[in-house]
Design an enzyme around this catalytic site. Structure first.
Site, PDB file in Angstrom:
ATOM      1  N   ASN A   1      -1.475   2.336   5.510  1.00  0.00           N
ATOM      2  CA  ASN A   1      -0.539   1.308   5.051  1.00  0.00           C
ATOM      3  C   ASN A   1      -0.103   0.536   6.289  1.00  0.00           C
ATOM      4  O   ASN A   1       0.429   1.125   7.222  1.00  0.00           O
ATOM      5  CB  ASN A   1       0.675   1.976   4.387  1.00  0.00           C
ATOM      6  CG  ASN A   1       1.816   0.994   4.182  1.00  0.00           C
ATOM      7  OD1 ASN A   1       1.580  -0.196   3.978  1.00  0.00           O
ATOM      8  ND2 ASN A   1       3.033   1.486   4.235  1.00  0.00           N
ATOM      9  N   GLY A   2      -0.364  -0.778   6.294  1.00  0.00           N
ATOM     10  CA  GLY A   2       0.019  -1.599   7.442  1.00  0.00           C
ATOM     11  C   GLY A   2      -1.103  -2.542   7.815  1.00  0.00           C
ATOM     12  O   GLY A   2      -2.022  -2.770   7.019  1.00  0.00           O
TER      13      GLY A   2
ATOM     14  N   LYS B   1      12.766 -15.478  -9.835  1.00  0.00           N
ATOM     15  CA  LYS B   1      12.607 -14.405 -10.821  1.00  0.00           C
ATOM     16  C   LYS B   1      11.629 -14.833 -11.909  1.00  0.00           C
ATOM     17  O   LYS B   1      10.743 -14.089 -12.306  1.00  0.00           O
ATOM     18  CB  LYS B   1      13.976 -14.084 -11.421  1.00  0.00           C
ATOM     19  CG  LYS B   1      14.356 -12.690 -11.639  1.00  0.00           C
ATOM     20  CD  LYS B   1      14.657 -11.803 -10.472  1.00  0.00           C
ATOM     21  CE  LYS B   1      13.753 -11.799  -9.287  1.00  0.00           C
ATOM     22  NZ  LYS B   1      14.292 -11.151  -8.127  1.00  0.00           N
TER      23      LYS B   1
ATOM     24  N   HIS C   1      16.287 -37.764  -5.937  1.00  0.00           N
ATOM     25  CA  HIS C   1      15.652 -38.332  -4.743  1.00  0.00           C
ATOM     26  C   HIS C   1      14.140 -38.106  -4.759  1.00  0.00           C
ATOM     27  O   HIS C   1      13.524 -37.959  -3.701  1.00  0.00           O
ATOM     28  CB  HIS C   1      16.297 -37.745  -3.484  1.00  0.00           C
ATOM     29  CG  HIS C   1      17.732 -38.140  -3.340  1.00  0.00           C
ATOM     30  ND1 HIS C   1      18.124 -39.421  -3.028  1.00  0.00           N
ATOM     31  CD2 HIS C   1      18.885 -37.449  -3.552  1.00  0.00           C
ATOM     32  CE1 HIS C   1      19.445 -39.499  -3.009  1.00  0.00           C
ATOM     33  NE2 HIS C   1      19.937 -38.306  -3.337  1.00  0.00           N
TER      34      HIS C   1
ATOM     35  N   CYS D   1       0.830  -1.196   0.000  1.00  0.00           N
ATOM     36  CA  CYS D   1       0.000   0.000   0.000  1.00  0.00           C
ATOM     37  C   CYS D   1       0.873   1.258   0.000  1.00  0.00           C
ATOM     38  O   CYS D   1       1.926   1.288   0.627  1.00  0.00           O
ATOM     39  CB  CYS D   1      -0.948   0.103   1.184  1.00  0.00           C
ATOM     40  SG  CYS D   1      -2.111  -1.247   1.295  1.00  0.00           S
TER      41      CYS D   1
ATOM     42  N   GLU E   1      17.365 -18.108  -6.891  1.00  0.00           N
ATOM     43  CA  GLU E   1      17.030 -16.754  -7.338  1.00  0.00           C
ATOM     44  C   GLU E   1      16.479 -16.783  -8.768  1.00  0.00           C
ATOM     45  O   GLU E   1      15.510 -16.095  -9.091  1.00  0.00           O
ATOM     46  CB  GLU E   1      18.265 -15.844  -7.226  1.00  0.00           C
ATOM     47  CG  GLU E   1      18.108 -14.439  -7.773  1.00  0.00           C
ATOM     48  CD  GLU E   1      16.960 -13.645  -7.172  1.00  0.00           C
ATOM     49  OE1 GLU E   1      16.327 -14.101  -6.219  1.00  0.00           O
ATOM     50  OE2 GLU E   1      16.678 -12.561  -7.710  1.00  0.00           O
TER      51      GLU E   1
ATOM     52  N   GLU F   1       7.817 -15.312 -10.447  1.00  0.00           N
ATOM     53  CA  GLU F   1       7.062 -14.151  -9.978  1.00  0.00           C
ATOM     54  C   GLU F   1       6.614 -13.225 -11.112  1.00  0.00           C
ATOM     55  O   GLU F   1       5.608 -12.545 -10.976  1.00  0.00           O
ATOM     56  CB  GLU F   1       7.828 -13.371  -8.909  1.00  0.00           C
ATOM     57  CG  GLU F   1       9.032 -12.613  -9.390  1.00  0.00           C
ATOM     58  CD  GLU F   1       9.724 -11.836  -8.274  1.00  0.00           C
ATOM     59  OE1 GLU F   1       9.047 -11.253  -7.425  1.00  0.00           O
ATOM     60  OE2 GLU F   1      10.970 -11.815  -8.283  1.00  0.00           O
TER      61      GLU F   1
ATOM     62  N   LYS G   1       5.967  -4.425  -3.795  1.00  0.00           N
ATOM     63  CA  LYS G   1       7.431  -4.337  -3.630  1.00  0.00           C
ATOM     64  C   LYS G   1       7.859  -4.335  -2.166  1.00  0.00           C
ATOM     65  O   LYS G   1       8.828  -4.969  -1.810  1.00  0.00           O
ATOM     66  CB  LYS G   1       7.925  -3.062  -4.305  1.00  0.00           C
ATOM     67  CG  LYS G   1       9.427  -2.930  -4.227  1.00  0.00           C
ATOM     68  CD  LYS G   1      10.034  -2.776  -5.568  1.00  0.00           C
ATOM     69  CE  LYS G   1      11.530  -2.855  -5.523  1.00  0.00           C
ATOM     70  NZ  LYS G   1      12.042  -4.129  -6.012  1.00  0.00           N
TER      71      LYS G   1
ATOM     72  N   TRP H   1      -2.582  -2.785  -1.676  1.00  0.00           N
ATOM     73  CA  TRP H   1      -2.236  -4.205  -1.800  1.00  0.00           C
ATOM     74  C   TRP H   1      -3.079  -4.900  -0.739  1.00  0.00           C
ATOM     75  O   TRP H   1      -2.877  -4.712   0.456  1.00  0.00           O
ATOM     76  CB  TRP H   1      -0.751  -4.416  -1.535  1.00  0.00           C
ATOM     77  CG  TRP H   1      -0.302  -5.821  -1.795  1.00  0.00           C
ATOM     78  CD1 TRP H   1      -0.023  -6.386  -3.008  1.00  0.00           C
ATOM     79  CD2 TRP H   1      -0.074  -6.843  -0.827  1.00  0.00           C
ATOM     80  NE1 TRP H   1       0.360  -7.697  -2.836  1.00  0.00           N
ATOM     81  CE2 TRP H   1       0.342  -8.006  -1.524  1.00  0.00           C
ATOM     82  CE3 TRP H   1      -0.172  -6.910   0.567  1.00  0.00           C
ATOM     83  CZ2 TRP H   1       0.653  -9.203  -0.885  1.00  0.00           C
ATOM     84  CZ3 TRP H   1       0.133  -8.106   1.198  1.00  0.00           C
ATOM     85  CH2 TRP H   1       0.546  -9.231   0.475  1.00  0.00           C
TER      86      TRP H   1
ATOM     87  N   ARG I   1       3.883  -0.373  -4.802  1.00  0.00           N
ATOM     88  CA  ARG I   1       3.611  -0.871  -3.453  1.00  0.00           C
ATOM     89  C   ARG I   1       2.303  -1.653  -3.374  1.00  0.00           C
ATOM     90  O   ARG I   1       1.970  -2.232  -2.348  1.00  0.00           O
ATOM     91  CB  ARG I   1       3.558   0.299  -2.467  1.00  0.00           C
ATOM     92  CG  ARG I   1       4.832   1.087  -2.399  1.00  0.00           C
ATOM     93  CD  ARG I   1       4.686   2.253  -1.458  1.00  0.00           C
ATOM     94  NE  ARG I   1       4.558   1.811  -0.085  1.00  0.00           N
ATOM     95  CZ  ARG I   1       5.581   1.598   0.734  1.00  0.00           C
ATOM     96  NH1 ARG I   1       6.801   1.807   0.313  1.00  0.00           N
ATOM     97  NH2 ARG I   1       5.383   1.193   1.966  1.00  0.00           N
TER      98      ARG I   1
HETATM   99  C1  F6R Z   1      11.671 -10.819  -5.409  1.00  0.00           C
HETATM  100  C2  F6R Z   1      11.622  -9.787  -4.385  1.00  0.00           C
HETATM  101  C3  F6R Z   1      11.282 -10.196  -3.002  1.00  0.00           C
HETATM  102  C4  F6R Z   1      12.079  -9.364  -1.989  1.00  0.00           C
HETATM  103  C5  F6R Z   1      11.571  -9.636  -0.569  1.00  0.00           C
HETATM  104  C6  F6R Z   1      12.384  -8.888   0.476  1.00  0.00           C
HETATM  105  O1  F6R Z   1      12.036 -10.299  -6.641  1.00  0.00           O
HETATM  106  O2  F6R Z   1      11.829  -8.644  -4.652  1.00  0.00           O
HETATM  107  O3  F6R Z   1      11.449 -11.561  -2.781  1.00  0.00           O
HETATM  108  O4  F6R Z   1      13.425  -9.697  -2.090  1.00  0.00           O
HETATM  109  O5  F6R Z   1      10.232  -9.272  -0.481  1.00  0.00           O
HETATM  110  O6  F6R Z   1      12.293  -7.516   0.268  1.00  0.00           O
HETATM  111  P1  F6R Z   1      13.346  -6.514   0.883  1.00  0.00           P
HETATM  112  O7  F6R Z   1      14.651  -6.791   0.236  1.00  0.00           O
HETATM  113  O8  F6R Z   1      12.804  -5.162   0.578  1.00  0.00           O
HETATM  114  O9  F6R Z   1      13.406  -6.813   2.359  1.00  0.00           O
END
Ligand code: F6R
Length: 605
Positions: free
Chosen positions: A98-99, A482, A501, A2, A478, A485, A600, A74, A27
């Site tokens: 937000n929260g 990527k 396994h 948010c 990773e 998502e 994000k 969000w 956000r």
């Molecule tokens: C994936 C991604 C998330 C963040 C995670 C932690 O692309 O961006 O998995 O890495 O939400 O976020 P931060 O780094 O802001 O604590």
């Protein structure tokens, strides 16, 4: 998680709010809404879906209003519908939030007994009612009293009937920034919404209150006494937060990695040796440390896994890496003479922040590795090593990961010296290796057509695997995150030796496998695992550094990574993995920068 924004001043507020929300949309983008002061009354306009729909609906109306609040959501409590969209109104109070208010059900019961009725399933509507129930004429008093009864995390922007052209703000555990320019006063969830107007801003501490009254900003301490604001200077420019000709922020951010890495590394190298002097980390910090705990979420956690491999290998310092959301509730056994590292791009991730607080409460010194200056994690850690990636807007992180990994190298090399595991000459050679890898990153970016052509072939893929051993396994995690998502292709990462396994049963000619083979000492083992996949008809793409040979029968396709295999390969491999995800998502017509269901900055548990 948010985004909120507020303004009081001379400009038409509609534009200020929608521009601000556009820069905060990363956000959350389930719904958007605004509340505007017009003719001494508050008008609320809300819309399910993206901000663009709200902008369409606002059209050219409400041009007269000079004060208001806005929200991009969000969804946490209640579906992403119009009725659950913010702003919420109860009695004389209209607010955006937000929260998460954790005790909202208990508060709801108490407020219902007092005669409040609720239209939504949101915790935010309860907060509005609670503030209204505390209101006897003074907005600041009402906010302070209501906040004492709320548990959880919040940043609010609030309007009170009877106080035209005023916005009030408060925060606990969620971010909030405020600023003024010659036209008026602003508040927002983050700097991106404010940078177009000014680069001077303030960060209210938890419990402090903000009043934006007829264009003037006043800060109050928790006793409601006015206080002198502590101004900060932003180091990011508006241009950095724009696409600059790229179609997507993610594409731009992938391409910014060479500069971001250089910016992050070079201030920490003196005379060829690593130092965190600029960050205030005392020399000799790692000398007596017997164990390091790294905790983080998502991509930052996977960076922590790379860190573990590097720090244990180079500095021979034992490292434990754990998901922050598990660590915080596990009552972990923490050894004396240990230290912790929290990794977070946003510096606001709720679980990482809670892990930090737990560590500090147990007397463990905490180093934060954070990208967003002044964020909660940066402020609460004992030491903060800022990464200089610049603003990252795309939800899927790319450049912020690379600079976090760069910090892992620096910590490993520094700790190795302080613990006398390597001498200065060896440290210098390691630093050279790091710098050489950074200089090769543009070469990987130049391979985009080759990578795009592979990713195009994933158009109709439903499921795939990423495999690797050692550092390559951390990278595989990773790479698969990527891809899934942003392209919504189901992807799983496996330690290459573990596939047989059980999971090998899922491999068919329709299950592509990306095999990472950049670690010379593990190459023959990984190649055997690739052959096992090939024998089951699984199409294998091998990512191999240019110095390493694999036989033709071990894969269907090879992408050759510039440079030598070994400990510095991750900085180069990850770019290929990011590009596979990006081009696959683009090919499948996905909204690359704003993937479904995600946001994000994850400021909720
Ligand atoms: C994936 C991604 C998330 C963040 C995670 C932690 O692309 O961006 O998995 O890495 O939400 O976020 P931060 O780094 O802001 O604590």
């Amino acid at each position: 998680m948010c985004g909120i924004v507020g303004y009081s001043g001379l400009k038409p507020v509609r534009q200020v709010l929608t521009d601000g929300l556009a820069s905060l949309e990363y956000r959350g983008y389930d719904s958007a809404g605004v509340a505007l002061w017009e003719n001494d009354a508050v008008t609320v306009i809300r819309q399910q879906g993206r901000l663009s729909k709200l902008v369409e609906r606002l059209g050219l109306m409400h041009e007269q209003s000079r004060c208001g609040i806005g929200h991009t959501r969000w969804a946490t409590h209640g579906q992403p519908s119009e009725v659950n969209a913010h702003p919420h109104r109860q009695g004389r109070v209209t607010l955006v939030h937000n929260g998460i208010i954790e005790n909202y059900l208990q508060l709801r019961e108490e407020l219902e007994k007092k005669g409040y009725h609720f239209q939504t399933q949101t915790d935010t509507e309860i907060a509005a009612a609670l503030i209204d129930s505390c209101y006897t004429g003074s907005p600041l008093e009402a906010i302070r009293k209501a906040c004492a009864g709320m548990e959880g995390a919040y940043a609010f922007a609030i309007l009170f009937d009877g106080h035209p052209n005023c916005v009030y703000g408060v925060r606990l555990g969620s971010p909030l920034v405020a600023a003024v320019d010659e036209t008026g006063a602003y508040l927002a969830s983050d700097l991106a919404a404010i940078l177009p107007y000014t680069d001077r801003y303030l960060l209210p501490e938890e419990g402090e209150l903000l009043a934006l009254e007829n264009g003037r900003l006043t800060c109050y301490d928790s006793d409601l006494q006015p206080m002198e604001p502590v101004w900060k200077q932003a180091h990011w420019s508006v241009e950095q937060a724009q696409k600059e000709g790229y179609r997507y922020f993610m594409e731009k951010e992938i391409h910014e990695q060479p500069q971001a890495l250089r910016r992050t590394i070079s201030p920490r190298i003196e005379d060829g040796l690593p130092t965190f002097g600029v960050d205030g980390l005392p020399a000799g910090f790692f000398q007596k440390i017997r164990r390091l705990y790294i905790t983080a979420c998502g991509t930052a956690l996977y960076c922590g896994m790379v860190g573990k491999a590097l720090i244990e290998k180079i500095a021979r310092l034992p490292v434990e890496v754990e998901v922050a959301s598990e660590f915080r509730y596990r009552d972990p056994i923490l050894e004396p003479d240990s230290a912790a590292v929290i990794i977070s791009q946003s510096g606001e991730t709720a679980d990482s922040l809670a892990a930090l607080r737990l560590l500090k409460a147990r007397g463990i010194p905490v180093i934060a590795i954070v990208n967003v200056v002044g964020s909660s994690i940066a402020r609460e850690a004992d030491y903060c090593l800022y990464t200089y990636a610049g603003p990252e807007i795309a939800v899927a992180t790319t450049k912020a990961y690379s600079v976090q990994v760069a910090m892992m190298y620096l910590i490993a090399i520094l700790a190795a010296g302080e613990r006398q595991v390597v001498d200065q000459e060896q440290q210098r050679r390691l630093i050279e290796g790091l710098e050489e890898a950074v200089e090769l990153t543009p070469k990987v970016l130049a391979m985009k057509e080759e990578i795009r052509s592979y990713a195009r072939g994933l158009r109709d893929t439903e499921s795939m695997f990423y495999i690797g051993r050692g550092l390559d396994y951390s990278l595989a995690l990773e790479g698969s995150l990527k891809l899934k998502e942003i392209s919504y292709i189901h992807a799983e990462a496996y330690a290459a030796g573990e596939l047989k396994h059980g999971t090998l049963a899922l491999v068919t000619p329709h299950t592509p496998v990306v095999a990472l083979a950049t670690q010379p000492e593990l190459l023959s083992k990984t190649v055997s695992n690739m052959r096992e996949v090939m024998a089951r008809g699984g199409p294998v793409l091998a990512l191999v550094t240019e110095d390493l040979e694999i036989d033709a029968g071990a894969c269907d396709q090879r992408i050759t990574i510039p440079g030598k295999g070994g400990i510095f390969a991750p900085l180069l491999v990850v770019i290929v993995l990011q590009m596979i995800g990006f081009y696959a998502a683009e090919e499948r017509g996905c909204d690359v920068d704003k993937p479904r269901n995600l946001a994000k900055s994850v400021t909720v548990e």
